[in-house]
Design a protein around this motif. Structure first.
Motif, PDB file in Angstrom:
ATOM      1  N   TYR A   1       7.403  -0.281   6.847  1.00 35.55           N
ATOM      2  CA  TYR A   1       6.954   0.853   6.745  1.00 35.55           C
ATOM      3  C   TYR A   1       8.093   1.682   6.100  1.00 35.55           C
ATOM      4  O   TYR A   1       9.049   1.905   6.668  1.00 35.55           O
ATOM      5  CB  TYR A   1       6.345   1.306   7.795  1.00 35.55           C
ATOM      6  N   ILE A   2       7.946   2.374   4.971  1.00 39.08           N
ATOM      7  CA  ILE A   2       8.983   2.992   4.223  1.00 39.08           C
ATOM      8  C   ILE A   2       8.883   4.466   4.262  1.00 39.08           C
ATOM      9  O   ILE A   2       7.584   4.787   3.479  1.00 39.08           O
ATOM     10  CB  ILE A   2       9.464   2.370   2.916  1.00 39.08           C
TER      11      ILE A   2
ATOM     12  N   SER B   1       0.845  -1.280  -0.076  1.00 40.85           N
ATOM     13  CA  SER B   1       0.087   0.140  -0.170  1.00 40.85           C
ATOM     14  C   SER B   1       0.864   1.194   0.036  1.00 40.85           C
ATOM     15  O   SER B   1       2.207   1.105   0.278  1.00 40.85           O
ATOM     16  CB  SER B   1      -0.933   0.023   1.227  1.00 40.85           C
ATOM     17  N   PHE B   2       0.247   2.222  -0.502  1.00 36.24           N
ATOM     18  CA  PHE B   2       1.104   3.467  -0.638  1.00 36.24           C
ATOM     19  C   PHE B   2       0.162   4.743  -0.180  1.00 36.24           C
ATOM     20  O   PHE B   2      -1.206   4.624  -0.064  1.00 36.24           O
ATOM     21  CB  PHE B   2       1.766   3.735  -1.705  1.00 36.24           C
TER      22      PHE B   2
ATOM     23  N   VAL C   1      10.523  -1.505  10.549  1.00 37.42           N
ATOM     24  CA  VAL C   1      10.060  -2.969  10.476  1.00 37.42           C
ATOM     25  C   VAL C   1       9.550  -3.533  11.604  1.00 37.42           C
ATOM     26  O   VAL C   1       9.977  -3.816  12.785  1.00 37.42           O
ATOM     27  CB  VAL C   1      11.401  -3.986  10.150  1.00 37.42           C
ATOM     28  N   ILE C   2       8.136  -3.850  11.764  1.00 33.84           N
ATOM     29  CA  ILE C   2       7.084  -4.250  12.523  1.00 33.84           C
ATOM     30  C   ILE C   2       7.075  -5.818  12.448  1.00 33.84           C
ATOM     31  O   ILE C   2       6.453  -6.223  11.357  1.00 33.84           O
ATOM     32  CB  ILE C   2       5.912  -3.399  12.790  1.00 33.84           C
TER      33      ILE C   2
ATOM     34  N   LEU D   1       5.354   4.215   1.887  1.00 33.43           N
ATOM     35  CA  LEU D   1       4.860   2.992   0.895  1.00 33.43           C
ATOM     36  C   LEU D   1       5.033   1.770   2.038  1.00 33.43           C
ATOM     37  O   LEU D   1       6.048   1.693   2.947  1.00 33.43           O
ATOM     38  CB  LEU D   1       5.905   2.650  -0.026  1.00 33.43           C
ATOM     39  N   THR D   2       4.076   0.753   2.120  1.00 35.41           N
ATOM     40  CA  THR D   2       4.204  -0.349   2.946  1.00 35.41           C
ATOM     41  C   THR D   2       4.005  -1.696   2.490  1.00 35.41           C
ATOM     42  O   THR D   2       3.222  -1.725   1.583  1.00 35.41           O
ATOM     43  CB  THR D   2       3.136  -0.134   3.924  1.00 35.41           C
ATOM     44  N   ILE D   3       4.951  -2.316   2.745  1.00 33.48           N
ATOM     45  CA  ILE D   3       4.928  -4.034   2.402  1.00 33.48           C
ATOM     46  C   ILE D   3       4.582  -4.908   3.335  1.00 33.48           C
ATOM     47  O   ILE D   3       5.461  -4.884   4.396  1.00 33.48           O
ATOM     48  CB  ILE D   3       6.183  -4.061   1.617  1.00 33.48           C
ATOM     49  N   VAL D   4       3.613  -5.849   3.420  1.00 36.60           N
ATOM     50  CA  VAL D   4       3.134  -6.639   4.415  1.00 36.60           C
ATOM     51  C   VAL D   4       3.204  -7.972   4.091  1.00 36.60           C
ATOM     52  O   VAL D   4       2.745  -8.361   3.088  1.00 36.60           O
ATOM     53  CB  VAL D   4       1.809  -6.199   4.919  1.00 36.60           C
TER      54      VAL D   4
END
Length: 622
Positions: free
Chosen positions: A172-173, A65-66, A136-137, A73-76
């Motif tokens: 999370y970027i 998502s962004f 980074v979670i 920008l988030t990558i999960v």
């Protein structure tokens, strides 16, 4: 929790990332998505084999998502996740030897180092090309505690406990201002995923908001959308006819973290006694850790599309450690253990067939001399190891080896050597050393040039000196080291040889007496035409073969004393034979030995003594 310092090598790497001129920044998405896929692979395996995780209810997936307003920008992923130790080992330090090797090659020149990034691929750290900071979670499957790792990539990171409901990782970027337009974009992310990660085996969803107009009120509102943007089909399971060359290339980049296209790929589906699929790649460049003991395996093992392992070095022989790719078996049990893998008959058959297939493809590649030259420059040394290690495939590997020669430009094969040889010749002659120029001017070559016999120039002494004696023969032609075998036969009769030996018997004995233990023997020879002397090894000396064994085990062993051979046709030897000055004979005896060693690239033990004797002899000339 207090902030921690990155390991030195990571700090260097991050500095390079944040100051890089590297143009292909989009690969950070490929690297992060590839890591997410690996994390899901590992959890999927554990849910089938680990009793504590078999009841886990989950649907493997990756989502992106962004938020343009938030500049993020988030990558999960919902893969295996990490605990605090994993975070430190995987991000805070360099556990992978290849990455450390990469850092060791950094020059400090931004442009040169940027090219290195493109060659190597640097996984997670590539995110700092576009990020102001990263969170980074993550929560490891089976653990209660989650953790948050944070860093701006400037030398420190922080880890603290947080709350997270399910296993997996959120990255999370926070994008740099000048990267927001480029990467907080639906079209851009979709294009990157289709380009690099289309065949990641798990669905990749893009979450975004789209402006929608109400047909009645004409009011515009933002609606949340979720769209799968990859094919999510394991590429290796597709028929070869259905896969485009660019798809093969991008899949390679995804599994190898390389930014260059592979040199070649080999896609095989086997049905019969064993059912399996393999997809192997050969990189254009040798991996950075190729000659390290702790090199990383480049082959992943799957069973029925379920990932099993990516760090088993037994999947291919060590000399093929540069190969990247996939082995997917239909016959192995899903709960196969590492110990069982090492002794498994099915895997042994797959390995044996894969090796033959790869060697066959290398043989085909050798028909394209220009392409094969590039391949051999990178991987020829590993193939030599194979000829030494793999007795079953030795003949096939010998066909692939290439060497420099006294007869032709460039590199030549053993088959080409045989074709050029005279009908009387029944051996392949070679000379080993560290310096091609010195080898080509070695006095030992004189008799071979005179007899028009080709000699191979082996200038990678570290490996050639160990493995070549173990080759034995190629198509019944023995390999012969010219430093220890007899010189080519001449028209000289046995009577003439005895006559010469008798004529020079006295000076030979005097030279031998002066040199003492420095030589094993002194002989007159017919192997020289231009040089007064040379040194050779005693081919019958058991210490010589033992030296090869010790070097193969990485141990040093004292070298045996050489045999000094003198040329009775040379003016120096003729004049020395009639000399009555014992001190002059003593000086020249040592000069003949030291000069012969220097001519063959052998270090002399007493350079000061050499200089004094040379000065003494020159003074006597005048």
């Amino acid at each position: 929790m207090a902030k921690q310092q990155f390991q030195t090598e990571v700090g260097q790497l991050l500095y390079l990332m944040t100051h890089s001129l590297y143009s292909n920044k989009e690969i950070f998405i490929r690297e992060l998505v590839s890591n997410s896929s690996d994390a899901i692979d590992k959890l999927k395996y554990l849910t089938l084999t680990d009793e504590s995780l078999k009841s886990l209810e989950w649907t493997p997936q990756i989502s992106i998502s962004f938020d343009k307003d938030d500049k993020s920008l988030t990558i999960v992923d919902n893969g295996i996740g990490m605990d605090e130790t994993d975070l430190i080992n995987n991000i805070g330090t360099i556990a992978k030897s290849g990455t450390k090797s990469f850092v060791e090659k950094l020059t400090g020149d931004a442009k040169k180092d940027s090219n290195l990034i493109g060659q190597f691929g640097v996984g997670f750290y590539s995110v700092f090309m576009v990020a102001d900071y990263v969170d980074v979670i993550t929560k490891k499957a089976g653990s209660e505690q989650a953790y948050k790792w944070s860093s701006d990539g400037r030398g420190e990171f922080e880890i603290k406990p947080v709350t997270k409901e399910s296993q997996g990782t959120v990255i999370y970027i926070k994008l740099k201002d000048d990267e927001v337009e480029d990467f907080a974009s639906k079209h851009r992310i979709e294009t990157i995923i289709k380009k690099y990660s289309n065949h990641i085996a798990y669905p990749i969803f893009l979450n975004y908001k789209e402006e929608v107009e109400n047909e009645e009120t004409k009011e515009k509102t933002l609606e949340s959308k979720k769209e799968q943007i990859n094919a999510a089909t394991a590429l290796w399971t597709l028929p070869k006819s259905k896969v485009k060359p660019e798809e093969y290339n991008e899949f390679y980049k995804s599994i190898s973290h390389d930014s260059s296209d592979p040199l070649l790929h080999v896609h095989t589906k086997a049905e019969g006694v064993n059912n399996y699929t393999t997809l192997f790649y050969v990189p254009q460049k040798a991996p950075f850790d190729m000659y390290r003991v702790d090199y990383q395996s480049g082959v992943k093992l799957y069973v029925k599309r379920v990932f099993i392992t990516d760090d088993d070095k037994e999947l291919l022989p060590t000399y093929l450690r540069f190969v990247r790719g996939i082995i997917d078996s239909e016959d192995l049990p899903l709960n196969v253990s590492r110990e069982i893998l090492q002794e498994n008959r099915i895997l042994a058959n797959i390995k044996q067939s894969s090796v033959k297939k790869l060697l066959g493809e290398f043989k085909k590649l050798s028909e394209d001399k220009e392409k094969y030259e590039k391949f051999y420059k990178e991987f020829g040394r590993a193939l030599k190891e194979g000829a030494y290690q793999d007795f079953t495939n030795k003949e096939a590997i010998l066909e692939l080896l290439r060497y420099k020669s006294t007869k032709v430009e460039g590199m030549t094969s053993f088959a080409e050597y045989k074709d050029r040889a005279s009908t009387e010749q029944k051996a392949i002659y070679y000379i080993v050393g560290e310096n091609e120029k010195i080898l080509r001017s070695s006095p030992l070559l004189e008799s071979y040039k005179k007899a028009d016999i080709e000699v191979l120039i082996l200038d990678d002494k570290e490996i050639d000196d160990i493995i070549t004696p173990a080759f034995g023969a190629y198509q019944e032609w023995q390999f012969k080291d010219i430093t220890s075998c007899e010189a080519p036969s001449t028209e000289q009769s046995e009577e003439e040889k005895k006559e010469i030996e008798e004529k020079y018997k006295s000076i030979v004995e005097k030279i031998k007496s002066n040199l003492g233990d420095a030589v094993k023997d002194v002989k007159v020879t017919n192997r020289l035409s231009d040089s007064p002397s040379c040194v050779v090894k005693d081919g019958n000396d058991p210490m010589a073969s033992m030296a090869h064994m010790f070097r193969a085990m990485g141990q040093e062993m004292p070298e045996s004393a050489p045999i000094l051979e003198i040329n009775p046709e040379h003016d120096i030897i003729k004049k020395l034979n009639g000399c009555a000055d014992d001190s002059l004979i003593a000086d020249i005896s040592w000069l003949l030995l030291d000069n012969a060693k220097i001519s063959e690239g052998i270090e002399i033990k007493d350079p000061i003594g050499f200089a004094k004797r040379l000065n003494s002899v020159m003074a006597k000339v005048f």
